[in-house]
Design a protein around this motif. Sequence first.
Motif, PDB file in Angstrom:
ATOM      1  N   ASP A   1      29.455 -12.355   9.925  1.00  0.00           N
ATOM      2  CA  ASP A   1      28.805 -11.165  10.879  1.00  0.00           C
ATOM      3  C   ASP A   1      27.751 -10.447  10.120  1.00  0.00           C
ATOM      4  O   ASP A   1      26.949  -9.903  11.010  1.00  0.00           O
ATOM      5  N   TYR A   2      27.545 -10.544   8.841  1.00  0.00           N
ATOM      6  CA  TYR A   2      26.579  -9.542   8.357  1.00  0.00           C
ATOM      7  C   TYR A   2      25.867 -10.365   7.180  1.00  0.00           C
ATOM      8  O   TYR A   2      26.378 -10.944   6.244  1.00  0.00           O
ATOM      9  N   VAL A   3      24.602 -10.175   7.071  1.00  0.00           N
ATOM     10  CA  VAL A   3      23.739 -10.559   5.955  1.00  0.00           C
ATOM     11  C   VAL A   3      22.728  -9.318   5.520  1.00  0.00           C
ATOM     12  O   VAL A   3      21.916  -8.965   6.494  1.00  0.00           O
TER      13      VAL A   3
ATOM     14  N   LYS B   1      23.323  -7.565  11.495  1.00  0.00           N
ATOM     15  CA  LYS B   1      24.332  -8.165  12.340  1.00  0.00           C
ATOM     16  C   LYS B   1      23.899  -9.421  12.948  1.00  0.00           C
ATOM     17  O   LYS B   1      22.827  -9.414  13.519  1.00  0.00           O
ATOM     18  N   ASN B   2      24.834 -10.384  12.666  1.00  0.00           N
ATOM     19  CA  ASN B   2      24.773 -11.924  13.428  1.00  0.00           C
ATOM     20  C   ASN B   2      24.820 -11.671  15.023  1.00  0.00           C
ATOM     21  O   ASN B   2      25.676 -11.263  15.359  1.00  0.00           O
ATOM     22  N   VAL B   3      23.638 -11.765  16.038  1.00  0.00           N
ATOM     23  CA  VAL B   3      23.557 -11.397  17.077  1.00  0.00           C
ATOM     24  C   VAL B   3      24.055 -12.640  17.843  1.00  0.00           C
ATOM     25  O   VAL B   3      23.891 -12.784  19.077  1.00  0.00           O
ATOM     26  N   ARG B   4      24.353 -13.883  17.244  1.00  0.00           N
ATOM     27  CA  ARG B   4      24.975 -14.946  17.777  1.00  0.00           C
ATOM     28  C   ARG B   4      23.795 -15.702  18.811  1.00  0.00           C
ATOM     29  O   ARG B   4      22.713 -15.651  18.514  1.00  0.00           O
ATOM     30  N   SER B   5      24.321 -16.093  19.813  1.00  0.00           N
ATOM     31  CA  SER B   5      23.392 -16.550  21.102  1.00  0.00           C
ATOM     32  C   SER B   5      22.534 -15.714  21.670  1.00  0.00           C
ATOM     33  O   SER B   5      21.645 -15.991  22.319  1.00  0.00           O
ATOM     34  N   VAL B   6      22.557 -14.204  21.381  1.00  0.00           N
ATOM     35  CA  VAL B   6      21.176 -13.632  21.703  1.00  0.00           C
ATOM     36  C   VAL B   6      20.132 -14.008  21.204  1.00  0.00           C
ATOM     37  O   VAL B   6      18.970 -14.106  21.666  1.00  0.00           O
ATOM     38  N   THR B   7      20.258 -14.835  20.188  1.00  0.00           N
ATOM     39  CA  THR B   7      18.887 -15.509  19.560  1.00  0.00           C
ATOM     40  C   THR B   7      18.324 -16.407  20.515  1.00  0.00           C
ATOM     41  O   THR B   7      17.011 -16.547  20.290  1.00  0.00           O
ATOM     42  N   LYS B   8      19.054 -17.168  21.370  1.00  0.00           N
ATOM     43  CA  LYS B   8      18.445 -17.820  22.490  1.00  0.00           C
ATOM     44  C   LYS B   8      17.219 -17.263  23.358  1.00  0.00           C
ATOM     45  O   LYS B   8      16.298 -17.715  23.704  1.00  0.00           O
TER      46      LYS B   8
ATOM     47  N   LEU C   1       6.783  -5.304  17.276  1.00  0.00           N
ATOM     48  CA  LEU C   1       7.810  -4.692  17.837  1.00  0.00           C
ATOM     49  C   LEU C   1       8.116  -3.713  16.479  1.00  0.00           C
ATOM     50  O   LEU C   1       9.362  -2.821  16.601  1.00  0.00           O
ATOM     51  N   THR C   2       7.584  -3.570  15.608  1.00  0.00           N
ATOM     52  CA  THR C   2       7.821  -2.992  14.199  1.00  0.00           C
ATOM     53  C   THR C   2       9.358  -3.240  13.796  1.00  0.00           C
ATOM     54  O   THR C   2       9.922  -2.467  13.210  1.00  0.00           O
ATOM     55  N   ILE C   3       9.587  -4.600  13.818  1.00  0.00           N
ATOM     56  CA  ILE C   3      10.923  -5.001  13.276  1.00  0.00           C
ATOM     57  C   ILE C   3      10.592  -5.822  12.008  1.00  0.00           C
ATOM     58  O   ILE C   3       9.860  -6.869  11.796  1.00  0.00           O
ATOM     59  N   THR C   4      10.907  -4.957  10.691  1.00  0.00           N
ATOM     60  CA  THR C   4      10.609  -5.638   9.447  1.00  0.00           C
ATOM     61  C   THR C   4      11.735  -6.396   8.676  1.00  0.00           C
ATOM     62  O   THR C   4      11.725  -6.958   7.814  1.00  0.00           O
ATOM     63  N   ASP C   5      12.968  -6.044   9.285  1.00  0.00           N
ATOM     64  CA  ASP C   5      14.177  -6.366   8.739  1.00  0.00           C
ATOM     65  C   ASP C   5      14.891  -7.325   9.404  1.00  0.00           C
ATOM     66  O   ASP C   5      15.695  -6.805  10.375  1.00  0.00           O
ATOM     67  N   PHE C   6      14.796  -8.543   9.206  1.00  0.00           N
ATOM     68  CA  PHE C   6      15.618  -9.548   9.840  1.00  0.00           C
ATOM     69  C   PHE C   6      15.834 -10.622   9.110  1.00  0.00           C
ATOM     70  O   PHE C   6      15.060 -10.792   8.169  1.00  0.00           O
ATOM     71  N   PHE C   7      16.716 -11.349   9.538  1.00  0.00           N
ATOM     72  CA  PHE C   7      17.110 -12.722   8.737  1.00  0.00           C
ATOM     73  C   PHE C   7      17.524 -13.851   9.891  1.00  0.00           C
ATOM     74  O   PHE C   7      18.354 -13.468  10.764  1.00  0.00           O
ATOM     75  N   TRP C   8      17.005 -15.245   9.419  1.00  0.00           N
ATOM     76  CA  TRP C   8      17.256 -16.241  10.575  1.00  0.00           C
ATOM     77  C   TRP C   8      17.514 -17.418   9.753  1.00  0.00           C
ATOM     78  O   TRP C   8      16.816 -17.971   9.184  1.00  0.00           O
ATOM     79  N   GLU C   9      18.665 -17.967   9.965  1.00  0.00           N
ATOM     80  CA  GLU C   9      19.257 -19.105   9.363  1.00  0.00           C
ATOM     81  C   GLU C   9      18.474 -20.288   9.589  1.00  0.00           C
ATOM     82  O   GLU C   9      17.891 -20.367  10.769  1.00  0.00           O
TER      83      GLU C   9
ATOM     84  N   GLY D   1      19.784 -21.557  18.271  1.00  0.00           N
ATOM     85  CA  GLY D   1      20.868 -21.464  19.173  1.00  0.00           C
ATOM     86  C   GLY D   1      21.669 -20.073  18.562  1.00  0.00           C
ATOM     87  O   GLY D   1      22.358 -19.561  19.584  1.00  0.00           O
ATOM     88  N   SER D   2      21.513 -19.860  17.240  1.00  0.00           N
ATOM     89  CA  SER D   2      22.229 -18.770  16.942  1.00  0.00           C
ATOM     90  C   SER D   2      21.699 -18.090  15.622  1.00  0.00           C
ATOM     91  O   SER D   2      20.857 -18.555  15.070  1.00  0.00           O
ATOM     92  N   ASN D   3      22.778 -17.381  14.889  1.00  0.00           N
ATOM     93  CA  ASN D   3      22.279 -16.731  13.664  1.00  0.00           C
ATOM     94  C   ASN D   3      21.171 -16.271  13.070  1.00  0.00           C
ATOM     95  O   ASN D   3      20.689 -16.224  12.126  1.00  0.00           O
ATOM     96  N   MET D   4      20.668 -15.475  14.152  1.00  0.00           N
ATOM     97  CA  MET D   4      19.739 -14.572  13.779  1.00  0.00           C
ATOM     98  C   MET D   4      20.274 -13.277  13.558  1.00  0.00           C
ATOM     99  O   MET D   4      21.225 -12.767  14.134  1.00  0.00           O
ATOM    100  N   PHE D   5      19.876 -12.318  12.399  1.00  0.00           N
ATOM    101  CA  PHE D   5      20.519 -11.233  12.040  1.00  0.00           C
ATOM    102  C   PHE D   5      19.540 -10.244  12.255  1.00  0.00           C
ATOM    103  O   PHE D   5      18.554 -10.200  11.581  1.00  0.00           O
ATOM    104  N   LEU D   6      20.009  -8.957  12.904  1.00  0.00           N
ATOM    105  CA  LEU D   6      19.273  -7.808  13.195  1.00  0.00           C
ATOM    106  C   LEU D   6      19.992  -6.778  13.569  1.00  0.00           C
ATOM    107  O   LEU D   6      21.398  -6.701  13.183  1.00  0.00           O
TER     108      LEU D   6
END
Length: 350
Positions: free
Chosen positions: A77-79, A83-90, A210-218, A228-233
């Motif tokens: 759920d976290y990296v 937070k893993n936003v799951r299918s919000v990624t789509k 959008l001044t988003i500097t902190d994210f992770f995407w598998e 489909g998933s596993n973007m972390f914001l």
Amino acid sequence: HTPPESQNLDSMHLRDAFNYLLTTFPSLLHLIIIRNSNVVLDEQNPKPKLDLRTSLLKPYTRLTLPLTPYMKYSLLDYVHGLKNVRSVTKSIVSLLVGVAIKQKAIRSVNQNISEFFPQISSDVIKSKITIHHLLTMTSSIPSIDNYNRMKKYLGKNNWNEYILHTPLESKPGQQFIYSSANYHLLTDIVAQATRKDTIAFAREYLFTPLTITDFFWECDPDGIPFGGSNMFLNPRDMLKFGLLTLNHGIWQDQQIIPASWISRAIQPYVQVSEEDQYGYGWWLNHKRSADGDISTFTYSACGVGGQRIIMIPDYQIAIIITCLTSLYADSSIVDSIIPKFILPAIIDSK
């Protein structure tokens, strides 16, 4: 914080929404409500907890990790505190497709995907799949979104080759099949069309503005981010995507996404259920308040377990919800706060 009443919202109704989720949806993490770009509620659950079945499944799936190392991020759920936003990624991938079309890297949503995946050119049926079909999940590619199918899919060395070689369930355009496979193909298409790494493209044209500097995407074994998933914001950055769409693609006076693309993305292309329709990566609905006073259009980015970015454009309201990913919890409870509490809270409608 802005007092809810200053934005014509009843603070008691908003407080009731949070308390309702605390008691009925224990995996709730965070609820943020915005109106007219002002934060009117920002609350966190001090003691979130998973349902028992999900808790029991996690140790088992960890044992299978040596066989499917790419399951790792789906279990998390976290990296790095994100937070893993799951299918919000789509929904975010849909915005990237809009940017690629704006740049004319992708000519049209009617472009056949065989232009990007020539290995299907000789397949009479598969070669008819278009980008529109992927965006609307009407490609007829089978779902990979249950545990056993996802495990099999994530165990492959080349995810997209596996997707493209899987038989279709019908002809493209004939039915809606919810499958993250569609959006994984899209992240590859964005990379091929723009001739840029998809994450680098996302960073330059979406995250940095959008001044988003902190994210992770598998990424998959080929370095393609999982569409489909596993973007972390963090939730505050999730909120930026909601505000961006509410403002027709404009962020701080800059047109990041074409307004025409936002409009197209939230058109109902498919009737999924009696209540829900699907656009380009966004879920569409018409909600009526519990008291019957308001009926309004909403569109949402939805992830399993209750991850949400919900927009109510008629009232300039955006709602962010994050939850621990309980696989067996009824996340319609999360959506029910809109008719039960949020719409009745709107004072200026009365």
